[in-house]
Write an enzyme that holds these catalytic residues in place. Structure first.
Site, short mmCIF file in Angstrom:
data_model
loop_
_atom_site.label_atom_id
_atom_site.label_comp_id
_atom_site.label_asym_id
_atom_site.label_seq_id
_atom_site.Cartn_x
_atom_site.Cartn_y
_atom_site.Cartn_z
N CYS A 1 0.79 -1.06 -0.10
CA CYS A 1 -0.10 -0.15 0.02
C CYS A 1 0.87 1.33 0.02
O CYS A 1 2.07 1.26 0.61
CB CYS A 1 -0.89 0.11 1.21
SG CYS A 1 -1.92 1.57 1.36
N ASP B 1 0.53 3.84 1.58
CA ASP B 1 0.29 4.40 2.93
C ASP B 1 1.70 4.77 3.23
O ASP B 1 2.52 3.93 3.38
CB ASP B 1 -0.49 3.53 3.99
CG ASP B 1 -0.66 3.98 5.26
OD1 ASP B 1 0.49 4.59 5.90
OD2 ASP B 1 -1.73 3.96 5.67
N ARG C 1 3.00 4.88 6.34
CA ARG C 1 3.44 4.13 7.40
C ARG C 1 3.93 2.65 7.27
O ARG C 1 4.40 2.09 8.04
CB ARG C 1 2.39 4.18 8.49
CG ARG C 1 1.99 5.54 8.86
CD ARG C 1 0.55 5.33 9.58
NE ARG C 1 -0.44 5.03 8.62
CZ ARG C 1 -1.58 4.73 9.02
NH1 ARG C 1 -2.21 5.01 10.39
NH2 ARG C 1 -2.72 4.29 8.09
N HIS D 1 -2.35 -3.84 4.87
CA HIS D 1 -2.18 -3.61 6.39
C HIS D 1 -3.39 -3.11 7.05
O HIS D 1 -4.36 -2.64 6.31
CB HIS D 1 -1.08 -2.37 6.43
CG HIS D 1 -1.61 -1.28 5.85
ND1 HIS D 1 -2.08 -0.10 6.78
CD2 HIS D 1 -1.89 -0.54 4.73
CE1 HIS D 1 -2.55 0.98 5.95
NE2 HIS D 1 -2.36 0.50 4.70
N CYS E 1 -6.15 0.36 7.05
CA CYS E 1 -6.00 0.63 5.49
C CYS E 1 -7.07 1.75 5.18
O CYS E 1 -8.16 1.44 4.92
CB CYS E 1 -5.63 -0.32 4.56
SG CYS E 1 -5.47 0.18 2.95
ZN LIG Z 1 -3.37 1.41 2.83
#
Ligand SMILES: [Zn+2]
Length: 196
Positions: free
Chosen positions: A27, A29, A31, A83, A86
């Site tokens: 992803c 993202d 993090r 994750h 999400c």
């Molecule tokens: Zn995500």
């Protein structure tokens, strides 16, 4: 921090190696950077990331990465890693109009939900429902990889790569394997090419 302080040979080594055994589809993202969460160094993982780690068979960007990783880098493993927590997964469970092009992208996750609607609807807690959808989504994206001629040809000719579906926990840093397809696994006949 200067990288060469604790590892003087770092950049010399880096300039010479790019033989990763893993392709990571994760992803976007901020993090969940692949190297940090797996404790690997640059040079070890070839990476593609998009919102909610989707494998869409018209996504030329993803397919180019997959083609290069499988046919040129000869990776032994392809990992789809989602994750918990999400935002893309959660957004897809709402009825909010995110406008184009996000609606187009999130539609793919809604389709995963529809396939498992009974199981998901039975979970009342929204976060827990999204956690399960995250796992089911990873499973679906791994299956999507197996539907590509890129993967099927590599399976037939070189018996690799193995496909893995993982989910990463932002809260505990633990990676949970949720699905696996070994090289050569048979899938729905409709998707199997015979003239590879
Ligand atoms: Zn995500």
């Amino acid at each position: 921090m200067v990288k060469t302080q604790d590892d003087p040979d770092y950049f010399n080594r880096l300039a010479h190696i790019q033989t990763p055994e893993f392709l990571w589809i994760g992803c976007s993202d901020s993090r969940v950077p692949a190297n940090e969460i797996t404790g690997t160094d640059p040079g070890e993982i070839f990476v593609h990331r998009n919102v909610a780690n989707l494998v869409i068979n018209t996504d030329v960007n993803l397919l180019a990465v997959l083609d290069y990783a499988v046919n040129h880098l000869k990776v032994k493993h392809v990992i789809v890693c989602g994750h918990y927590g999400c935002g893309g997964i959660k957004a897809a469970t709402t009825n909010i109009d995110f406008k184009q092009v996000l609606n187009m992208w999130l539609r793919n996750i809604k389709d995963v939900y529809r396939l498992h609607r009974e199981q998901l609807d039975a979970i009342k807690d929204v976060d827990k429902r999204c956690d399960l959808l995250t796992e089911l989504n990873v499973q679906e994206q791994v299956a999507n990889l197996a539907k590509t001629s890129i993967i099927q040809r590599a399976w037939k000719n070189e018996n690799r790569p193995d496909l893995h579906g993982w989910v990463y926990g932002l809260k505990d840093g633990i990676i949970k394997p949720v699905f696996e397809m070994k090289a050569g696994t048979h899938i729905d006949k409709l998707y199997e090419y015979e003239d590879l």
